[in-house]
Enzyme design. Structure first.
Site, mmCIF file in Angstrom:
data_model
loop_
_atom_site.group_PDB
_atom_site.id
_atom_site.type_symbol
_atom_site.label_atom_id
_atom_site.label_comp_id
_atom_site.label_asym_id
_atom_site.label_seq_id
_atom_site.Cartn_x
_atom_site.Cartn_y
_atom_site.Cartn_z
ATOM 1 N N GLY A 193 0.811 -1.218 0.000
ATOM 2 C CA GLY A 193 0.000 0.000 0.000
ATOM 3 C C GLY A 193 0.843 1.266 0.000
ATOM 4 O O GLY A 193 0.641 2.162 -0.824
ATOM 5 N N GLU A 214 0.564 -23.271 2.560
ATOM 6 C CA GLU A 214 1.871 -23.257 1.888
ATOM 7 C C GLU A 214 2.957 -23.849 2.780
ATOM 8 O O GLU A 214 3.781 -24.636 2.343
ATOM 9 C CB GLU A 214 2.273 -21.812 1.541
ATOM 10 C CG GLU A 214 1.531 -21.245 0.349
ATOM 11 C CD GLU A 214 1.527 -19.715 0.326
ATOM 12 O OE1 GLU A 214 2.013 -19.087 1.286
ATOM 13 O OE2 GLU A 214 1.029 -19.160 -0.664
#
Lengths: 452, 452
Positions: free
Chosen positions: B18, B174
């Protein structure tokens, strides 16, 4: 039938160049080997300064020991710290309390840095022997520039932009040259308040010239190349104090001088691994274990010491002997020789001739396109020596993949002037809190709006 | 003439997806920008688990912030920790005491992991948000196998060969898949006393299915793929205790169960960055700052909050609104929207429409050749999804060099089943001393000679 556990047990301590070579030389021998190292990787130490200066990532120069030796089924690799060797009981004691019995022992634990009795300097002037050292140094160097950018006043910034390297052997010369390159090229245009190229790199040497192991003419050329890169070289400078704020020197005329520097690198002295002392045999002044032409400890034909921990003599063809230098080819040759002697004895065959060190020459890099080489009758320096250094180091790097990656990294660094591993995992506040308490205080309450 | 210091000062805190996107979107704006981050690098967090599991080295997924922004002359990068924001005085206070005034503020400090009030679990079950976390986890995983090899008795080894991952969101899935791959493939043939493929990887999830953000059919496929890789998946398992020896569960029937495991990974919860609290504005239950359609804090048009710290709503074309998910495309889109709104206001132009999140779909990898994808109307899993995941991630990796290196590393990993970054800088004794005091004691005084 003879089972594996009937075979003589060879214990190798340390997996540097000497220990690894010994283990590999025993690949086909009828022995079972246990190789113990306190880290999980074999380190290509000649390139460690590149990790410290963000030119290479750690995995490029370090390979997991058990992966390197996975196909050699007679080796068991253990990651453990050996606390002491018990000659009488023929066993070594691990830090967790386990004892391992051996029939034959090869000690190859190398050297560590020495502060000549001033261990309090270690905190302010870290050395460079392990990956952890390299990460610490990388963070220290990169965060010094960050800290300078953060500070408001020029006089506060200056000590963060002074870098002092103590000791002008190969590691010190490489560090100084690379720091100068980082300041002048790598960080160019990346700061807005400071000009990184105004950083000063000072290389201090106690003796009369840099790279003492080389011929004086090459020392002179190395110094000229260093100065060309922007390094200030000061020989015959004796360091008398190091603290968080800088270094104090005594010049040859007895005059004392203080250099304010927040980043000080120790490349001045090495000492043999302390494990040698637990053998309780004669050591030389540097703490190295005195070995005979078989690389055995006196009176113990089952104990070999190889590499930087050994004070070994090379028996020259003319019958004279000369000390083996503390360089990686020396360690490798000793590791191989110890393995061969051991195998011959176990087989009841005649032992090889006493150890002779084959000297392939000396090489030192200084920085971008700068190096010196002394190979056989050839002595050369500058760009060609640098290329030669580069290819020799890539050739000896262990593992094909590492070579390729390192070559790519260097090609990229050469074209771009960049160093890709400029990443530190330490967050900012630790630095502010622990490294510069006084600067933090003086900056406190100063209202600031950053200027362009 | 207007000088640089007359320009409005935009302060951006945090350089994740961001903050970085906001800074870049302001490249041509007539402002001066200060970007503050507590680390020196922008981290490509979606691949952080690869660093933790030794598949990538840190520099492959982390780039120095000031290098990325060196050509954007209106940005000053500072590496510093922001302690609090003072809305009334329009300034932020740094940890070293400096205060920085702003005209416009963009807060993008993201999220950290949350232990739901059980901060004492952090020590035993590290999470994965920063490079330092990844290094800690890498060392923990690799040294667990080393420790098992070092121990003598099967019952001592077992807890070191049990790996528990808590939370089956993308990171947990993962991690679990990769841990199973390491045990079954990477470490094959490298140990002599233990069989690494007998390690057990357990994935615990509190809710009814893995990958809750995906459609149920993809969750089911992901679970099947995980089980194919050797992971044991347990849903509706509530963790009630974590300590150095393992995890305690409460099953749906209220039955308690203890799992002995020395390696526990926390992937269960995130909490907004604590800096949000210093804004003293309404927060949602997760501690995120509630922002309006301009991404502004109520009543403060000069303060924007973007990324994982913002509780933002997306205004859909049909006039309804839905929460923006905490994913990297969301953070980037918010960063860009805040920058555009800010520029329009400064120029006196009409502001852009309220924020709308464009959803490009969701992707999660599970392990070698296994992934699930939910993109537009397409849902797919397995080998093709894995290839798709791979290319999407390489495409979004920042910096051309990183992409090339990561692609090479993965190609190599795929062919060789190897993971090249299996290097830990921690030496052995720290582990023996700090991680397994009880095991070390029980092994003490046990005389041992290693068997083949």
């Amino acid at each position: 039938m003879q089972t594996a556990s009937d075979l003589p047990h060879v214990l190798i301590i340390g997996c540097g160049f000497g220990g690894l070579e010994a283990a590999r030389s025993l690949a086909r021998a009828p022995v079972r080997i246990t190789l113990i190292d306190r880290s999980n990787h074999h380190l290509f130490q000649p390139l460690l300064y590149q990790v410290a200066t963000a030119g290479l990532s750690a995995p490029s120069i370090a390979a997991p020991i058990r992966h390197m030796l996975r196909k050699q089924r007679n080796v068991t690799v253990l990651m453990a710290e050996v606390e002491r060797i018990d000659k009488a009981a023929r066993c070594v004691r691990l830090a967790d309390g386990q004892a391992l019995h051996y029939d034959q022992l090869i000690v190859a634990t190398g050297a560590t840095h020495s502060y000549f009795g001033r261990e309090d300097w270690a905190e302010h002037a870290p050395g460079l022997k392990t990956l952890a050292d390299a990460f610490k140094l990388r963070a220290k160097v990169l965060l010094a520039f960050e800290q300078a950018e953060l500070l408001q006043r020029e006089e506060e910034r200056r000590p963060w932009l002074n870098f002092v390297v103590i000791g002008a052997g190969p590691t010190g010369v490489e560090m100084a040259g690379t720091l100068a390159e980082i300041a002048r090229h790598t960080l160019k245009n990346e700061f807005r308040r400071i000009d990184p190229s105004r950083a000063q790199v000072l290389l201090l040497e106690g003796s009369a010239r840099v790279l003492q192991a080389f011929k004086p003419e090459l020392s002179a050329r190395a110094q000229a190349q260093l100065e060309g890169l922007g390094v200030q070289v000061r020989c015959e400078a004796r360091v008398v104090a190091i603290d968080a704020e800088g270094v104090e020197l005594e010049n040859t005329d007895g005059r004392r001088e203080r250099i304010a520097a927040r980043t000080v690198v120790w490349a001045a002295g090495v000492a043999a691994s302390p494990l040698g002392r637990t053998l309780e045999v004669p050591l030389d002044r540097a703490g190295r274990v005195i070995v005979d032409g078989r690389l055995n400890v006196p009176g113990h034909a089952e104990i070999f010491v190889v590499g930087d921990l050994a004070a070994a003599q090379s028996l020259e063809p003319d019958g004279s002997s000369r000390p083996v230098p503390g360089v990686s080819p020396g360690a490798k040759q000793m590791g191989r020789h110890a393995a061969r002697t051991l195998v011959a004895r176990l087989a009841g065959r005649p032992e090889p001739a006493p150890f002779r060190y084959i000297d392939y020459g000396a090489l030192a890099t200084i920085g971008r396109k700068a190096a010196v080489a002394d190979v056989g009758r050839l002595r050369f320096s500058g760009y060609f020596a640098w290329l030669f250094w580069l290819f020799v180091h890539i050739y000896f790097l262990i593992g094909f993949r590492n070579r390729l990656v390192v070559l790519m990294d260097w090609a990229w660094a050469y074209w771009s002037f960049q160093r890709y591993a400029r990443v530190v995992s330490e967050p900012a506040p630790q630095i502010a809190a622990s490294v510069q308490p006084s600067a933090a205080k003086s900056a406190a309450r100063s209202e600031a709006s950053p200027a362009q």
